[in-house]
Motif scaffolding. Structure first.
Motif, short mmCIF file in Angstrom:
data_model
loop_
_atom_site.label_atom_id
_atom_site.label_comp_id
_atom_site.label_asym_id
_atom_site.label_seq_id
_atom_site.Cartn_x
_atom_site.Cartn_y
_atom_site.Cartn_z
N ALA A 256 28.55 47.30 45.92
CA ALA A 256 28.80 46.04 46.63
C ALA A 256 29.22 46.35 48.07
O ALA A 256 29.42 47.51 48.43
N PRO A 257 29.38 45.30 48.90
CA PRO A 257 29.90 45.52 50.25
C PRO A 257 31.29 46.15 50.21
O PRO A 257 32.16 45.70 49.46
N VAL A 258 31.48 47.21 50.99
CA VAL A 258 32.78 47.89 51.04
C VAL A 258 33.38 47.73 52.43
O VAL A 258 32.66 47.79 53.44
N PRO A 259 34.70 47.53 52.49
CA PRO A 259 35.66 47.43 51.39
C PRO A 259 35.83 46.03 50.82
O PRO A 259 36.70 45.78 50.01
N PHE B 286 38.63 43.89 47.97
CA PHE B 286 39.63 42.97 48.53
C PHE B 286 39.47 41.56 47.97
O PHE B 286 40.45 40.86 47.76
N VAL B 287 38.25 41.12 47.72
CA VAL B 287 38.04 39.82 47.09
C VAL B 287 38.74 39.80 45.73
O VAL B 287 39.43 38.83 45.38
N TYR B 288 38.56 40.87 44.97
CA TYR B 288 39.23 40.93 43.66
C TYR B 288 40.75 40.92 43.83
O TYR B 288 41.46 40.20 43.09
N LEU C 178 42.59 39.64 46.21
CA LEU C 178 43.10 38.37 46.68
C LEU C 178 43.04 37.29 45.62
O LEU C 178 43.89 36.40 45.57
N ASP C 179 42.04 37.35 44.75
CA ASP C 179 41.83 36.28 43.78
C ASP C 179 42.20 36.64 42.36
O ASP C 179 42.34 35.76 41.51
N GLY C 180 42.34 37.92 42.06
CA GLY C 180 42.73 38.32 40.72
C GLY C 180 41.64 38.05 39.70
O GLY C 180 40.48 37.84 40.03
N THR C 181 42.03 38.04 38.45
CA THR C 181 41.11 37.77 37.35
C THR C 181 41.16 36.29 37.03
O THR C 181 41.83 35.50 37.68
N ALA C 182 40.45 35.91 35.99
CA ALA C 182 40.49 34.51 35.55
C ALA C 182 41.89 34.12 35.08
O ALA C 182 42.22 32.94 35.02
N ASP C 183 42.72 35.11 34.78
CA ASP C 183 44.05 34.84 34.20
C ASP C 183 45.18 34.91 35.21
O ASP C 183 46.31 34.56 34.88
N ASP C 184 44.91 35.39 36.44
CA ASP C 184 46.01 35.49 37.40
C ASP C 184 45.48 35.27 38.81
O ASP C 184 44.28 35.12 39.01
N ASP C 185 46.38 35.24 39.76
CA ASP C 185 46.02 34.93 41.14
C ASP C 185 46.13 36.14 42.07
O ASP C 185 46.19 35.98 43.29
N GLY C 186 46.16 37.33 41.52
CA GLY C 186 46.21 38.50 42.38
C GLY C 186 47.63 38.85 42.81
O GLY C 186 48.57 38.10 42.58
N PRO C 187 47.78 40.00 43.44
CA PRO C 187 49.10 40.50 43.81
C PRO C 187 49.66 39.78 45.04
O PRO C 187 48.92 39.13 45.79
N PRO C 188 50.97 39.92 45.28
CA PRO C 188 51.56 39.35 46.50
C PRO C 188 50.96 39.98 47.76
O PRO C 188 50.39 41.07 47.73
N THR C 189 51.13 39.27 48.87
CA THR C 189 50.56 39.72 50.14
C THR C 189 51.02 41.12 50.52
O THR C 189 50.22 41.93 51.03
N MET D 158 33.20 35.17 51.34
CA MET D 158 32.88 35.98 50.16
C MET D 158 33.67 35.51 48.95
O MET D 158 33.16 35.53 47.81
N ARG D 159 34.89 35.07 49.14
CA ARG D 159 35.70 34.57 48.02
C ARG D 159 35.10 33.28 47.45
O ARG D 159 35.07 33.08 46.23
N VAL D 160 34.61 32.42 48.34
CA VAL D 160 33.94 31.19 47.88
C VAL D 160 32.69 31.55 47.08
O VAL D 160 32.46 31.03 45.98
N LEU D 161 31.88 32.44 47.62
CA LEU D 161 30.66 32.84 46.94
C LEU D 161 30.96 33.46 45.58
O LEU D 161 30.29 33.14 44.58
N ALA D 162 31.95 34.33 45.51
CA ALA D 162 32.27 35.00 44.25
C ALA D 162 32.73 34.00 43.19
O ALA D 162 32.34 34.09 42.02
#
Length: 275
Positions: free
Chosen positions: A191-194, A198-200, A202-213, A237-241
């Motif tokens: 995929a596009p790096v990096p 980073f999309v993952y 920022l958004d986490g999995t279906a069960d969480d919202d990702g780590p703190p800033t 990219m976050r919208v697309l994902a």
């Protein structure tokens, strides 16, 4: 000893770890993991040694050496996030000429051509009658905005490389007085790096919202980039994902549609506005 893992059944026997999928519908990811573990080790990323990979009665399994250590989840420090960033950067440039098919999506092995086809596919789905509208993923009046964001990605320049796809302290084994070991390449992809990792984050999995800033910033520091510099591209990219994974579920895993629709709504609300 057993009871480990959420995606796979995991058994520890003597000095080995045996893993096989909990979900019988889950695609075989172990061939990809075996390749990625070997590449990561060659790049200097501490990795468990693979002992065996095979199938029994159609069920795939992977055996690798047991690595003593505590899960990074027990102490998710900034130093661990920097380790994850360093490891992500180390593997981004590995040669993909003999990479397994599982690392590539439905649009083929040429990363640049596949990325363009990925954008074309998602743009083409933004039409009247799009099931994502009646599912509440986005509103009909937001369709042009989503199309514009895809257009921004068309004009952006990307490098493509290997991404772990699930970088989190839970996938580090922390050893005293030694570098942490990176495990679980089941979500790896080209995929596009990096940006992909980073999309993952920022958004986490279906069960969480990702780590703190602060943790994302520590990861970026280990990677050697600034989140602010990536953000103009990360937002589309976050919208697309978020949208694409729901389309994938409709096509491939209808049993997961409700789960992923809920996650998409949560992720898109701050980016597009409430649905």
């Amino acid at each position: 000893m057993s009871g480990h893992g959420s995606v796979n059944h995991v058994f520890v026997v003597s000095d080995c770890v045996i893993r096989f999928a909990r979900d019988p519908k889950r695609e075989d990811e172990f061939a990809t993991e075996v390749w990625c573990l070997a590449q990561a080790a060659q790049c200097g990323v501490p990795s468990p040694e693979v002992v065996a990979y095979d199938q029994i009665d159609g069920a795939s399994y992977l055996v690798h050496r047991f690595v003593p250590g505590a899960s990074g989840d027990t102490r998710p420090t900034a130093a661990l996030w920097r380790d994850l960033g360093r490891y992500a950067r180390a593997v981004r440039g590995v040669s993909l000429h003999d990479a397994p098919a599982g690392l590539f999506g439905r649009f083929g092995r040429d990363p640049e051509a596949a990325w363009r086809a990925h954008l074309d596919y998602n743009d083409g789905q933004l039409r009247e009658g799009d099931p994502l509208i009646w599912l509440g993923v986005y509103r009909a009046e937001q369709r042009q905005h989503v199309r514009d964001l895809i257009g921004e990605l068309r004009s952006a320049s990307f490098e493509f490389g290997l991404c772990h796809g699930d970088l989190a302290p839970r996938n580090l084994l922390v050893r005293p007085e030694s570098e942490s070991v990176l495990i679980d390449w089941g979500c790896a992809t080209v995929a596009p790096v990096p940006h992909h990792d980073f999309v993952y984050l920022l958004d986490g999995t279906a069960d969480d919202d990702g780590p703190p800033t602060a943790d994302v910033d520590a990861f970026a520091d280990g990677y050697g980039v600034r989140v602010a510099d990536l953000m103009p591209t990360l937002e589309p990219m976050r919208v697309l994902a978020a949208i694409d994974v729901v389309r994938w579920a409709i096509d491939r895993r209808p049993d997961r549609v409700d789960e992923l629709v809920s996650a998409a709504r949560r992720r898109l609300s701050p980016l597009l506005g409430p649905t």
